[in-house]
Design an enzyme around this catalytic site. Structure first.
Site, PDB file in Angstrom:
ATOM      1  N   GLY A 140       0.746  -1.220   0.169  1.00  0.00           N
ATOM      2  CA  GLY A 140      -0.023  -0.030  -0.035  1.00  0.00           C
ATOM      3  C   GLY A 140       0.733   1.245   0.005  1.00  0.00           C
ATOM      4  N   GLY A 184       0.768   8.660   2.873  1.00  0.00           N
ATOM      5  CA  GLY A 184       0.987  10.073   2.775  1.00  0.00           C
ATOM      6  C   GLY A 184       2.656  10.477   2.529  1.00  0.00           C
ATOM      7  N   PHE A 185       3.346   9.466   2.982  1.00  0.00           N
ATOM      8  CA  PHE A 185       4.820   9.646   3.180  1.00  0.00           C
ATOM      9  C   PHE A 185       5.520   8.965   2.501  1.00  0.00           C
ATOM     10  CE2 PHE A 185       3.392  11.322   7.365  1.00  0.00           C
ATOM     11  CZ  PHE A 185       3.409  12.616   6.945  1.00  0.00           C
ATOM     12  N   GLY A 186       5.166   7.857   1.773  1.00  0.00           N
ATOM     13  CA  GLY A 186       5.607   6.770   0.963  1.00  0.00           C
ATOM     14  C   GLY A 186       5.144   5.348   0.953  1.00  0.00           C
ATOM     15  N   VAL A 204       4.641   0.906   1.565  1.00  0.00           N
ATOM     16  CA  VAL A 204       4.751  -0.181   2.338  1.00  0.00           C
ATOM     17  C   VAL A 204       5.064  -1.412   1.642  1.00  0.00           C
ATOM     18  CG1 VAL A 204       3.854  -1.426   4.334  1.00  0.00           C
ATOM     19  CG2 VAL A 204       3.725   0.967   4.360  1.00  0.00           C
ATOM     20  N   LYS A 248       8.242   0.016   5.947  1.00  0.00           N
ATOM     21  CA  LYS A 248       7.719   1.432   5.628  1.00  0.00           C
ATOM     22  C   LYS A 248       8.577   2.258   5.144  1.00  0.00           C
ATOM     23  CE  LYS A 248       5.275   5.001   7.654  1.00  0.00           C
ATOM     24  NZ  LYS A 248       4.533   5.529   9.071  1.00  0.00           N
ATOM     25  N   ASP A 252      -4.393   9.840  14.596  1.00  0.00           N
ATOM     26  CA  ASP A 252      -4.740   9.502  13.342  1.00  0.00           C
ATOM     27  C   ASP A 252      -5.312   8.110  13.261  1.00  0.00           C
ATOM     28  OD1 ASP A 252      -4.976   9.963  10.669  1.00  0.00           O
ATOM     29  OD2 ASP A 252      -2.967   9.370  10.268  1.00  0.00           O
TER      30      ASP A 252
END
Length: 695
Positions: free
Chosen positions: A370, A373-375, A377, A391, A488
């Site tokens: 998947g 927002g930052f990269g 996995v 991650k 979150d």
């Protein structure tokens, strides 16, 4: 300083838990490390059956004892129900520094846990904070000195060899003085204490001791003295913290303040030790190295809390890994640390980049699980066969660096069966990678919102997921050594293992609270649209009640099978998820919105209870939302009454001229009507980091 040390050197989740049957002749077996509660089940005593008189008597005590203990000045209650051979006896003791509501919730939850974890056993003991519970078919009320059946745990760190002998002497002096204080307390038989210690890493030592109030002063002191003498030399030598859980008496000491309020007893600190203090004998100091392994993960020992030191840790990692061509096998402090004792045993937490490149087939697209927002996995397999999820922070983006530092520090310290476990970290070259245990069923959203896959989530699995997430949040908010607000929580940040047990993930936006702190305010609002509470989105105010709001939204998604964001992206849908549920709640037609994929509707009564709890969690006023411990009591009991919810606040988004992929200029308004105006659809990617300008 005390609070800083508390956050820095907190209990490593009772790194080893030892189960003791003190009256038995065999050697006590080791138990694996696990978060509270700890249970002691005696299956050899015989079982009762479902619907039996014995079970009815247990449930009668479960209904009476929480209120009896919490209303008592000593926070202690005993009880018996029924007649032989089905008579049940019970003891409930809450910690002397807790309040009545926490006591009642803990005892009620302990009964529920005992009936699940010690299912149908006639004898069960639950050790938790802030309460202890035991029930039995034997008369456990007759002998107040019977303290058999305990748990012992200790901090996995070690005091330096040069300081260990002096530390043991200071902690022993404090523990015994606190035991004297507790024995002399005629009401609660409870005491707390503090003493200064001449050490940079461990400047203070704190302790707690307690007996059941039905013991005399002499009985209490004898009970405490026995477990102090028996356990300290065997398990606590050179350790900065330890505890013995017994039903009749217990004690604990730590290098950070772990109880509420000021210490009831304060001892003067010891004189400075001589410069040539003799180290402990070899038999004691063996193994007292800075390396402290738990599987593949090492806890990071930090001298101060917060983002500043997280920055130092991260900078040291980057600097060290770039300057070091080959990592040493020995445990060496980071070169850029100003204090060699500040950061210990980092080496085994670091994983070489080539290892992860091979494990993921060089981050092949086919292994991508998947993207957030930052990269992305990626799935991988380590050489020894362990499956992992890697991650990978995007190399082209500087955004998310702070979040990676936060996640590294927090996840390395937190351990709970409903939190994802960190395997390691890689910070070589330009890569910034966090490595986690692999969760074969991926994230909740990938199954829940898929038409075919959602059929695998029957009612029992959905209830298991809700219960697990609730327990994980209670650990973060109330039970761990750190008080954490996730900020979150959402379906995509709940991962599922092979048996659909949930684990909360992604701590990049999490915030640490002091124990006395109830809320904080930020101008940098981060989170995911649809899950954010109104006070957070509008005013930047966040607290554990902000996570409760997100949890409530997620429950409604689990029950309905609908994304909260799907209403915004569907032009034919005029109301949001909360409005949608509220309309059905008020008209008594909740069954019409239930996800058909759940199958069997025989549990409609439980589903209605779940919706009720969810609506309480999304109340407009944070004070009206329940704590997660209260949520767990409601989830686990069929006798606790649940109040009716008020109309929740519904969110309306104005997105004129906004970048809908990042919500970077979005502003929110809230109202309690059932109408909704949407000028632009939110991103279908559900971006993790949301930059807002609150009005």
């Amino acid at each position: 300083m005390r609070n800083r040390r508390r956050l820095a050197l907190s209990y490593n989740l009772a790194a080893l838990a030892l189960f003791l049957e003190l009256a038995l002749h065999h050697a006590p077996p080791l138990a694996g490390a696990q978060p509270l509660p700890w249970q002691l089940c005696n299956a050899t005593s015989g079982n009762y059956t479902e619907g039996s008189t014995f079970q009815a008597n247990v449930r009668a005590l479960a209904k009476a004892l929480p209120g009896n203990a919490s209303s008592s000045a000593s926070l202690f209650a005993t009880g018996a129900a029924g007649a032989a051979p089905d008579k049940v006896y019970a003891i409930a003791l809450c910690r002397g520094d807790t309040n009545a509501s926490s006591c009642a919730a803990c005892v009620a939850n302990a009964f529920n846990n005992a009936q699940q974890l010690c299912a149908l056993n006639k004898r069960a003991t639950m050790f938790d904070d802030p309460c202890i519970l035991r029930y039995s078919d034997q008369d456990i009320l007759a002998n107040v000195t019977d303290n058999r059946g305990m748990f012992v745990a200790w901090n996995y760190n070690n005091v330096s060899a040069a300081k260990a002998q002096a530390f043991d002497a200071a902690s022993g002096r404090l523990v015994n003085a606190t035991a004297d204080y507790a024995a002399a307390d005629s009401v609660k038989r409870f005491g707390t204490g503090e003493v200064g210690f001449d050490d940079v890493t461990y400047p203070r030592i704190f302790s707690l001791a307690q007996c059941t109030p039905d013991m005399s002063a002499a009985e209490c002191r004898s009970c405490l003295g026995d477990i102090i003498r028996r356990m300290t030399p065997r398990y606590f030598v050179g350790k900065p913290g330890g505890r013995v859980f017994g039903v009749r008496c217990n004690f604990r000491f730590e290098s950070y303040s772990f109880f509420a309020g000021r210490p009831l007893l304060q001892l003067p600190g010891p004189p400075p030790p001589p410069a040539n203090m003799t180290p402990p004998a070899p038999g004691i100091s063996q193994g007292r190295k800075t390396t402290h392994r738990t599987g593949r993960v090492l806890a990071i020992t930090l001298p101060i809390a917060g983002a500043m030191l997280a920055l130092v840790v991260f900078a040291c990692f980057c600097s060290w890994t770039r300057r070091t061509s080959a990592r040493k096998a020995s445990s060496v402090p980071l070169p850029c640390s100003t204090n060699p004792d500040d950061i210990k045993s980092i080496d085994s937490l670091l994983l070489p980049l080539p290892t992860l490149q091979i494990a993921t087939d060089n981050f092949a697209e086919k292994n991508k699980l998947g993207e957030g927002g930052f990269g992305a996995v990626y799935k991988g397999v380590l050489p020894e066969g362990q499956e992992i999820a890697v991650k990978r922070l995007s190399q082209s983006s500087r955004q998310g660096l702070e979040e990676l530092k936060t996640e590294l520090v927090l996840v390395a310290k937190l351990r709970h069966k409903n939190l994802v476990s960190l395997v390691g970290v890689c910070l070589e070259e330009d890569e910034k990678l966090l490595v986690y245990e692999y969760m074969p069923n991926k994230s909740l959203d990938t199954i829940l919102f898929d038409y075919e896959k959602s059929k695998d989530l029957d009612w029992e699995k959905r209830l298991k997921i809700v219960n697990g997430v609730a327990r994980g949040l209670q650990y973060l908010h109330e039970d761990s050594q750190l008080r954490v607000v996730h900020r979150d929580l959402k379906a995509s940040n709940v991962l599922l293992d092979f048996d659909y047990n949930p684990k909360i993930s992604d701590f990049g936006l999490a915030k640490l609270f002091e124990w006395e702190q109830t809320q904080d305010v930020t101008s940098h609002i981060a989170g995911t649209y649809g899950y954010m509470s109104p006070e957070y989105a509008m005013r930047g105010q966040y607290s554990v009640k902000s996570d409760a709001f997100s949890f409530g939204v997620m429950i409604l998604e689990i029950v309905t099978g609908r994304r909260n964001s799907s209403f915004a992206s569907n032009s034919e849908q005029s109301i949001d998820l909360l409005s949608f549920v509220w309309e059905h709640w008020t008209t008594g037609t909740i069954e019409e919105l239930l996800d058909p994929a759940m199958g069997d509707r025989s549990a409609n009564g439980q589903i209605l209870k779940l919706v009720n709890i969810a609506l309480l969690c999304v109340q407009d006023n944070p004070a009206d939302r329940p704590m997660m411990s209260a949520v767990n009591v409601m989830l686990g009991s069929n006798t606790v009454s649940i109040q009716a919810p008020s109309r929740p606040t519904f969110c309306i988004q104005d997105m004129d001229g906004a970048d809908t992929d990042t919500f970077s200029r979005g502003a929110f308004r809230f109202q309690s009507t059932g109408t909704r105006k949407t000028n632009a659809a939110p991103s279908p990617n559900e971006v993790s980091l949301t930059e807002l300008e609150p009005r």
